[in-house]
Write a protein that holds these residues in place. Structure first.
Motif, mmCIF file in Angstrom:
data_model
loop_
_atom_site.group_PDB
_atom_site.id
_atom_site.type_symbol
_atom_site.label_atom_id
_atom_site.label_comp_id
_atom_site.label_asym_id
_atom_site.label_seq_id
_atom_site.Cartn_x
_atom_site.Cartn_y
_atom_site.Cartn_z
ATOM 1 N N LYS A 183 -6.737 57.955 75.343
ATOM 2 C CA LYS A 183 -5.467 58.545 75.781
ATOM 3 C C LYS A 183 -4.478 57.492 76.285
ATOM 4 O O LYS A 183 -3.454 57.826 76.878
ATOM 5 N N GLN A 184 -4.780 56.235 76.046
ATOM 6 C CA GLN A 184 -3.958 55.146 76.548
ATOM 7 C C GLN A 184 -2.534 55.206 76.005
ATOM 8 O O GLN A 184 -2.306 55.382 74.810
ATOM 9 N N LEU A 185 -1.567 55.031 76.894
ATOM 10 C CA LEU A 185 -0.163 54.956 76.499
ATOM 11 C C LEU A 185 0.198 53.517 76.155
ATOM 12 O O LEU A 185 -0.501 52.574 76.506
ATOM 13 N N GLY A 186 1.317 53.344 75.455
ATOM 14 C CA GLY A 186 1.799 52.015 75.101
ATOM 15 C C GLY A 186 2.036 51.896 73.612
ATOM 16 O O GLY A 186 1.264 52.416 72.799
ATOM 17 N N ASN A 187 3.106 51.183 73.247
ATOM 18 C CA ASN A 187 3.455 51.012 71.836
ATOM 19 C C ASN A 187 2.798 49.799 71.199
ATOM 20 O O ASN A 187 2.955 49.571 70.002
ATOM 21 N N ASN A 188 2.079 49.018 71.989
ATOM 22 C CA ASN A 188 1.480 47.781 71.476
ATOM 23 C C ASN A 188 -0.041 47.788 71.591
ATOM 24 O O ASN A 188 -0.675 46.742 71.593
ATOM 25 N N VAL A 189 -0.628 48.974 71.696
ATOM 26 C CA VAL A 189 -2.074 49.067 71.911
ATOM 27 C C VAL A 189 -2.760 49.772 70.745
ATOM 28 O O VAL A 189 -2.161 50.609 70.067
ATOM 29 N N GLU A 190 -4.021 49.404 70.519
ATOM 30 C CA GLU A 190 -4.847 50.036 69.485
ATOM 31 C C GLU A 190 -6.278 50.083 69.995
ATOM 32 O O GLU A 190 -6.789 49.098 70.544
ATOM 33 N N ILE A 191 -6.917 51.229 69.837
ATOM 34 C CA ILE A 191 -8.285 51.424 70.309
ATOM 35 C C ILE A 191 -9.123 51.884 69.139
ATOM 36 O O ILE A 191 -8.756 52.841 68.441
ATOM 37 N N VAL A 192 -10.251 51.203 68.922
ATOM 38 C CA VAL A 192 -11.098 51.494 67.768
ATOM 39 C C VAL A 192 -12.556 51.609 68.198
ATOM 40 O O VAL A 192 -13.106 50.687 68.814
ATOM 41 N N ALA A 193 -13.190 52.727 67.881
ATOM 42 C CA ALA A 193 -14.627 52.884 68.115
ATOM 43 C C ALA A 193 -15.387 52.294 66.930
ATOM 44 O O ALA A 193 -14.906 52.334 65.785
ATOM 45 N N ILE A 194 -16.548 51.712 67.209
ATOM 46 C CA ILE A 194 -17.374 51.166 66.128
ATOM 47 C C ILE A 194 -18.748 51.819 66.141
ATOM 48 O O ILE A 194 -19.256 52.227 67.184
ATOM 49 N N ASN A 195 -19.326 51.941 64.954
ATOM 50 C CA ASN A 195 -20.723 52.343 64.826
ATOM 51 C C ASN A 195 -21.572 51.093 65.038
ATOM 52 O O ASN A 195 -21.889 50.367 64.096
ATOM 53 N N GLY A 196 -21.872 50.817 66.279
ATOM 54 C CA GLY A 196 -22.597 49.607 66.656
ATOM 55 C C GLY A 196 -22.602 49.527 68.165
ATOM 56 O O GLY A 196 -22.232 50.472 68.850
ATOM 57 N N ASN A 197 -23.008 48.378 68.701
ATOM 58 C CA ASN A 197 -23.027 48.213 70.145
ATOM 59 C C ASN A 197 -22.036 47.148 70.592
ATOM 60 O O ASN A 197 -21.331 46.544 69.774
ATOM 61 N N PHE A 198 -21.974 46.916 71.890
ATOM 62 C CA PHE A 198 -21.023 45.949 72.428
ATOM 63 C C PHE A 198 -21.228 44.559 71.837
ATOM 64 O O PHE A 198 -20.269 43.868 71.490
ATOM 65 N N ASP A 199 -22.475 44.125 71.735
ATOM 66 C CA ASP A 199 -22.748 42.792 71.200
ATOM 67 C C ASP A 199 -22.198 42.631 69.789
ATOM 68 O O ASP A 199 -21.722 41.553 69.414
ATOM 69 N N ASP A 200 -22.259 43.705 68.984
ATOM 70 C CA ASP A 200 -21.716 43.654 67.622
ATOM 71 C C ASP A 200 -20.211 43.371 67.664
ATOM 72 O O ASP A 200 -19.690 42.561 66.890
ATOM 73 N N ALA A 201 -19.515 44.060 68.564
ATOM 74 C CA ALA A 201 -18.073 43.892 68.661
ATOM 75 C C ALA A 201 -17.724 42.502 69.199
ATOM 76 O O ALA A 201 -16.840 41.812 68.668
#
Length: 500
Positions: A183-201
């Motif tokens: 739900k983050q506001l802002g025109n310069n932001v992007e949020i992406v979920a991954i099928n993996g864990n934190f270490d993968d990202a």
């Protein structure tokens, strides 16, 4: 002050603080560290009358010597004020009893300790960009196991000339952490979920940062990369401030005397928080023992007990998701100092870790390490039990990460922690960010909708529903992308291509 890589053997290959903070990661894949730590010994007498902001100025000046006093003061006053933090002390200390206090690090905009660095970091980054005369657009790439993502997004939202993309594990954060990001506001932001864990990202982002191909591609599109994770010195060094402040507050409250030692127990994931405390000690703060508290992903606890760091193990999704990490980035910086600043040795060990998944220090090295550091872990059941116990006995509500740390504290015997010395548990998040384990601890139905759980928690405990979560509750979801972990680099290229 100049900076070098943890892996750099050539002493002449150094960078300025502004270059290091702007670029985040060294070209050789190592982490930037000061060529030499500041030669100061902070004392209570010089700190006792200073506000959080004034202590911040003193610390930041030590590590960012290219900024003027006025530039630092302005950045700090913008970062730490009544708009960004809901407690005038910024980091209040809650004394539980004569043995234990909690350093409350969760009074910022996103209710997590990451706010303490990420409220200041955007201002530092813009100063670094100006000093480096860099006119490219900056693309911040961040991996999060829960709290870094929201704090970074909030810190950088709508900052001109900077865009930020945050990757998080789809099933590896709490529902409230995910709500905050999506739900983050802002025109310069992007949020992406991954099928993996934190270490993968995190690993994918490190590859991007160190890849000549990616750098060339970004450069062709007038873009440069930077990081909001604690691999960046602009994220790491502001964390020293709250250790200094906690010490001053302990003495001011009469909990300890000036110069008296205290222990800290830190719920540990990427190792930035506890490393900042370690550096604070080197600057004169009288911390006796550091306890690295892990959840079931206990790779760090095992290292401090055995001297072997082995990430070749099962990964667990726990009720303390911000610590669900097997490859802790800042651990490399700690190794550098623990091994007497021997870059060659560090480089060899990290090479072993990255190629074979394991590194080991000698028995002598481990003995020296254990003089200052030790590690232990707590599982999900022990975490919930700790939340329940402290609430019932003291009417104090802990989040699960703090509960891991408290559970670890209780497990340790006198051989590993002198409990006659006052201990500070670093409390890293507001409990309302983690409805399910709080519900279990309080005997509430944890299968209910998260906000319904929190309403009941608030009613039972009298803990006010945080205003910032109310704002999230009433907002609309903006981001729903889910990609495979193998597609992170492809996503970044497409994002750069379409960046305006």
């Amino acid at each position: 002050m100049n900076y070098k890589s943890t892996r750099e053997i050539n002493p002449s290959n150094v960078k300025s603080s502004t270059f290091a903070a702007l670029h985040g990661l060294c070209e050789d894949g190592g982490l930037y560290i000061p060529e030499k730590l500041p030669d100061v010994k902070l004392t209570y007498d010089e700190l006792k009358d200073l506000s959080y902001q004034e202590i911040s100025e003193k610390i930041i000046k030590l590590f960012f010597t290219e900024f003027s006093d006025e530039e630092i003061k302005t950045a700090i006053n913008n970062a730490y004020n009544s708009t960004t933090f809901n407690d005038k002390n910024i980091v209040p200390v809650h004394k539980l009893n004569d043995k234990v206090s909690f350093g409350e690090l969760f009074h910022g905009r996103t209710l997590a300790f990451k706010d303490l660095a990420l409220s200041l970091f955007p201002y530092l980054l813009l100063l670094n960009k100006e000093k480096q005369q860099e006119d490219k657009k900056i693309l911040i790439l961040a991996a999060t196991s829960g709290d870094t993502g929201k704090a970074a997004l909030e810190g950088f939202k709508d900052v001109d000339g900077i865009n930020i993309v945050v990757f998080y594990p789809k099933n590896g954060v709490s529902p409230m952490q995910e709500e905050q990001m999506r739900k983050q506001l802002g025109n310069n932001v992007e949020i992406v979920a991954i099928n993996g864990n934190f270490d993968d990202a995190q690993s994918a982002i490190k590859v991007i940062f160190s890849s000549d191909e990616f750098k060339k591609y970004a450069n062709e599109h007038d873009v440069m990369f930077s990081s909001a994770n604690s691999i960046n010195i602009g994220r790491l060094f502001p964390q020293i401030i709250y250790y200094v402040t906690i010490y001053v507050n302990l003495v001011n409250a009469g909990t300890i005397k000036a110069g008296e030692e205290f222990n800290v127990v830190v719920p540990t994931g990427n190792f930035g928080n506890i490393l900042a405390g370690f550096i604070a000690k080197k600057l004169g703060i009288p911390i006796k023992k550091f306890i690295s508290a892990s959840n079931k992903n206990k790779v760090l606890a095992d290292f401090f007990q055995t001297g072997t760091y082995n990430k070749n193990r099962d990964f667990y999704a726990t009720n303390s998701p911000s610590m669900d990490i097997l490859l802790s980035s800042n651990f490399e910086r700690y190794l550098y100092y623990a091994l007497n600043e021997d870059s060659k040795r560090v480089s060899e060990l990290i090479k072993n870790l990255l190629s074979g998944g394991e590194l080991s220090v000698s028995d002598k090295e481990l003995k020296n390490i254990q003089n200052e550091f030790y590690g232990e872990f707590a599982n999900d059941e022990e975490t919930v039990s700790a939340i329940k116990k402290i609430y019932e006995n003291y009417h104090y509500l802990m989040d699960p990460h703090t509960a891991v740390a408290y559970s670890v504290y209780e497990k340790l015997d006198e051989k590993h922690l002198d409990k006659d010395i006052h201990t500070v548990i670093m409390s890293t998040a507001h409990p309302f960010k983690f409805p399910a384990p709080i519900a279990k601890a309080l005997g509430i139905d944890d299968t209910k909708e998260p906000y319904a759980i929190l309403d009941e928690v608030s009613e039972i405990t009298g803990v006010k529903f945080p205003e910032k979560l109310t704002e999230v509750r009433n907002s609309e979801i903006r981001f729903s992308d889910v990609i495979d972990k193998a597609d992170i680099q492809k996503f970044v290229k497409n994002y750069i291509k379409n960046l305006k």
